[in-house]
Design an enzyme around this catalytic site. Sequence first.
Site, short mmCIF file in Angstrom:
data_model
loop_
_atom_site.label_atom_id
_atom_site.label_comp_id
_atom_site.label_asym_id
_atom_site.label_seq_id
_atom_site.Cartn_x
_atom_site.Cartn_y
_atom_site.Cartn_z
N GLY A 45 -20.69 32.24 -10.77
CA GLY A 45 -22.12 32.51 -10.72
C GLY A 45 -22.88 31.24 -11.05
O GLY A 45 -22.36 30.36 -11.75
N GLN A 50 -29.88 26.32 -13.89
CA GLN A 50 -28.68 25.48 -14.05
C GLN A 50 -28.64 24.31 -13.07
O GLN A 50 -27.83 23.40 -13.23
CB GLN A 50 -27.42 26.32 -13.86
CG GLN A 50 -27.23 27.35 -14.96
CD GLN A 50 -25.93 28.08 -14.78
OE1 GLN A 50 -25.85 29.04 -14.04
NE2 GLN A 50 -24.88 27.60 -15.43
N CYS A 98 -19.46 29.28 -19.05
CA CYS A 98 -20.68 28.92 -18.31
C CYS A 98 -20.60 27.46 -17.90
O CYS A 98 -20.20 26.61 -18.70
CB CYS A 98 -21.89 29.14 -19.23
SG CYS A 98 -23.46 28.77 -18.44
N LEU A 99 -20.99 27.17 -16.67
CA LEU A 99 -20.94 25.79 -16.17
C LEU A 99 -21.88 24.87 -16.97
O LEU A 99 -21.67 23.67 -17.02
CB LEU A 99 -21.28 25.73 -14.68
CG LEU A 99 -20.30 26.46 -13.76
CD1 LEU A 99 -20.80 26.44 -12.33
CD2 LEU A 99 -18.90 25.87 -13.86
N HIS A 140 -24.88 37.97 -16.99
CA HIS A 140 -24.80 36.60 -17.49
C HIS A 140 -25.83 35.71 -16.76
O HIS A 140 -26.56 34.96 -17.40
CB HIS A 140 -23.37 36.07 -17.29
CG HIS A 140 -23.19 34.63 -17.65
ND1 HIS A 140 -22.39 34.20 -18.68
CD2 HIS A 140 -23.72 33.50 -17.11
CE1 HIS A 140 -22.45 32.88 -18.77
NE2 HIS A 140 -23.24 32.42 -17.82
N GLU A 141 -25.88 35.83 -15.44
CA GLU A 141 -26.81 35.00 -14.65
C GLU A 141 -28.26 35.39 -14.92
O GLU A 141 -29.14 34.53 -14.95
CB GLU A 141 -26.49 35.11 -13.16
CG GLU A 141 -25.11 34.62 -12.75
CD GLU A 141 -24.75 33.27 -13.33
OE1 GLU A 141 -25.63 32.39 -13.44
OE2 GLU A 141 -23.58 33.09 -13.70
N HIS A 144 -29.83 33.64 -17.68
CA HIS A 144 -30.28 32.28 -17.39
C HIS A 144 -31.73 32.25 -16.90
O HIS A 144 -32.49 31.36 -17.27
CB HIS A 144 -29.39 31.62 -16.32
CG HIS A 144 -28.11 31.09 -16.84
ND1 HIS A 144 -28.02 30.14 -17.83
CD2 HIS A 144 -26.83 31.36 -16.50
CE1 HIS A 144 -26.75 29.86 -18.07
NE2 HIS A 144 -26.00 30.59 -17.28
NI NI Z 1 -23.93 30.54 -17.16
#
Ligand code: NI
Length: 183
Positions: A45, A50, A98-99, A140-141, A144
């Site tokens: 995701g 991000q 998470c990236l 999760h997304e 963000h």
């Molecule tokens: Ni993330």
Amino acid sequence: MILPIYLYGNPVLRRQASEVNMDKEELKQLVADMFETMYNANGVGLAGPQVGKSLRIFVIDSEPFKEAYPEEEIRKLAFINPVITKRFGEEYPFNEGCLSLPDIHEDVYRPESIEITYLTEDLEKKTETISGCVARIIQHEYDHIEGQVFTDHLSQLKKMIIKRKLTDIASGKVHPAYKTAKK
Ligand code: NI
């Protein structure tokens, strides 16, 4: 085009993102770039903030969970201006990463199911009820675009334990294999 990924400590990750309001061609390009960026970094995701865009948009692809959760349908989707209208079912822990927070993996409790209304990349309005891994990725997304990250959900004790790791990321000491943004 692969976009640089913004890491923990960058203020864009803490901003409440704005509604997407761009023309169809521009949107298609952004969605394509976000998928390419996500795949390049082996993510499941990726949300607008991000990649430095404080916009209510995220992409997901649950394909990597196929083996661990063979009973679940694989979903590859872009969500534009999504609204989670309901969260329900039992909260359960799932090891998230998470990236934007490289090398941190912790169990987070979230509800099993959600109801979500969103626009597709073709600006078609949809409402769906989603459970399991895909509901997990979406929640999760969705954090963000609300200016949150998954570690916000951890206990005070866990937060203390990972504090050093977060500080290292924020001070530019962590260098993941994918392209990241300069602060
Ligand atoms: Ni993330």
